[in-house]
Design an enzyme around this catalytic site. Structure first.
Site, PDB file in Angstrom:
ATOM      1  N   ARG A 249       4.899  61.990 -25.622  1.00  0.00           N
ATOM      2  CA  ARG A 249       5.903  61.198 -24.909  1.00  0.00           C
ATOM      3  C   ARG A 249       7.115  60.987 -25.802  1.00  0.00           C
ATOM      4  NH1 ARG A 249       3.402  56.003 -21.922  1.00  0.00           N
ATOM      5  NH2 ARG A 249       5.632  55.554 -21.969  1.00  0.00           N
TER       6      ARG A 249
ATOM      7  N   ARG B 249       6.228  43.860 -12.032  1.00  0.00           N
ATOM      8  CA  ARG B 249       7.145  43.918 -13.168  1.00  0.00           C
ATOM      9  C   ARG B 249       8.283  42.907 -13.050  1.00  0.00           C
ATOM     10  NH1 ARG B 249       6.547  48.471 -16.494  1.00  0.00           N
ATOM     11  NH2 ARG B 249       5.328  50.142 -15.562  1.00  0.00           N
TER      12      ARG B 249
ATOM     13  N   ARG C 268      12.811  49.691 -24.889  1.00  0.00           N
ATOM     14  CA  ARG C 268      11.702  49.399 -23.968  1.00  0.00           C
ATOM     15  C   ARG C 268      11.168  47.988 -24.189  1.00  0.00           C
ATOM     16  NH1 ARG C 268       7.672  53.919 -25.210  1.00  0.00           N
ATOM     17  NH2 ARG C 268       6.351  52.870 -23.697  1.00  0.00           N
TER      18      ARG C 268
ATOM     19  N   ARG D  81       1.327  56.541 -31.599  1.00  0.00           N
ATOM     20  CA  ARG D  81       0.926  57.194 -30.344  1.00  0.00           C
ATOM     21  C   ARG D  81       1.831  58.392 -30.053  1.00  0.00           C
ATOM     22  NH1 ARG D  81       0.838  53.566 -24.964  1.00  0.00           N
ATOM     23  NH2 ARG D  81       3.048  54.087 -24.858  1.00  0.00           N
TER      24      ARG D  81
ATOM     25  N   LYS E 162      -2.723  47.842 -23.124  1.00  0.00           N
ATOM     26  CA  LYS E 162      -3.122  47.645 -21.722  1.00  0.00           C
ATOM     27  C   LYS E 162      -3.992  48.793 -21.222  1.00  0.00           C
ATOM     28  CE  LYS E 162       1.090  47.280 -20.195  1.00  0.00           C
ATOM     29  NZ  LYS E 162       1.839  47.425 -21.452  1.00  0.00           N
TER      30      LYS E 162
END
Length: 190
Positions: free
Chosen positions: A134, A89, A146, A128, A14
């Site tokens: 992160r 969401r 998640r 990533r 995204k």
């Protein structure tokens, strides 16, 4: 006005594709994370209200989030449209967004949903995580959680827009340019 909901699970691409869409269509990027940081950083009334909920360990209610979105739209009257990234969401948020946009005599043009298999999502997020810093991209259990939260809580938003005839699924595996070409074909049909 072109208003797009960019949708997909964590790791679907995204962020990458929203940059391409913004550049191609000259849209205003509307990310609730950015709005929270702005209002908290500037100490606005909405920011203070959100902070109060967070300080008490509670989620910020949809009404406050919608007010932040409304504030952004109202301050961008010359915009050609918006790309909603990470919002809505939940179905109640989607309903509230539709009602709020109606006040501005506009609506969601369509949802662009990036569809990526779970195993590919895990691979992307772990990769990533090597460079992002992160923690939630570096732990497979957190990644699985998640993805599951997305399926349980966020995926019903796709059905909400599907019922309106605004749901558009894009295969999110391939080169960035190939995926963006498919996204452009869908957006150009709105």
């Amino acid at each position: 006005m072109l208003n797009i909901v960019l949708f997909g699970p964590p790791g679907a691409g995204k962020g990458t594709q929203s940059e391409n869409i913004i550049a191609q269509y000259n849209l205003v990027h509307l990310s609730t994370g950015d709005l929270f940081r702005k209002h908290l950083g500037e100490g606005t009334e909405l920011g203070k209200l959100a902070q109060k909920y967070m300080d008490d360990g509670n989620l910020v209610p949809d009404s406050v989030v919608i007010d932040m979105v409304k504030d952004k739209i109202a301050s961008s009257t010359d915009a050609k449209g918006f790309i909603f990234d990470g919002f809505p969401r939940t179905v109640p948020q989607a309903t509230a967004l539709d009602e709020m946009l109606n006040e501005f005599d506009t609506s969601i043009s369509g949802m662009v949903a990036l569809d990526v298999p779970d195993e590919e999502l895990k691979t992307r997020l772990l990769e990533r995580g090597k460079t992002s810093g992160r923690a939630d991209d570096q732990n497979e259990d957190k990644i699985n959680n998640r993805i599951q939260v997305y399926k349980d809580e966020t995926l019903p938003v796709a059905e909400f827009y599907d019922k309106q005839g605004k749901f558009n699924k894009i295969h999110g595996v391939g080169s960035i340019d190939e995926i963006f070409s498919n996204i452009r074909t869908v957006i150009d049909s709105f």
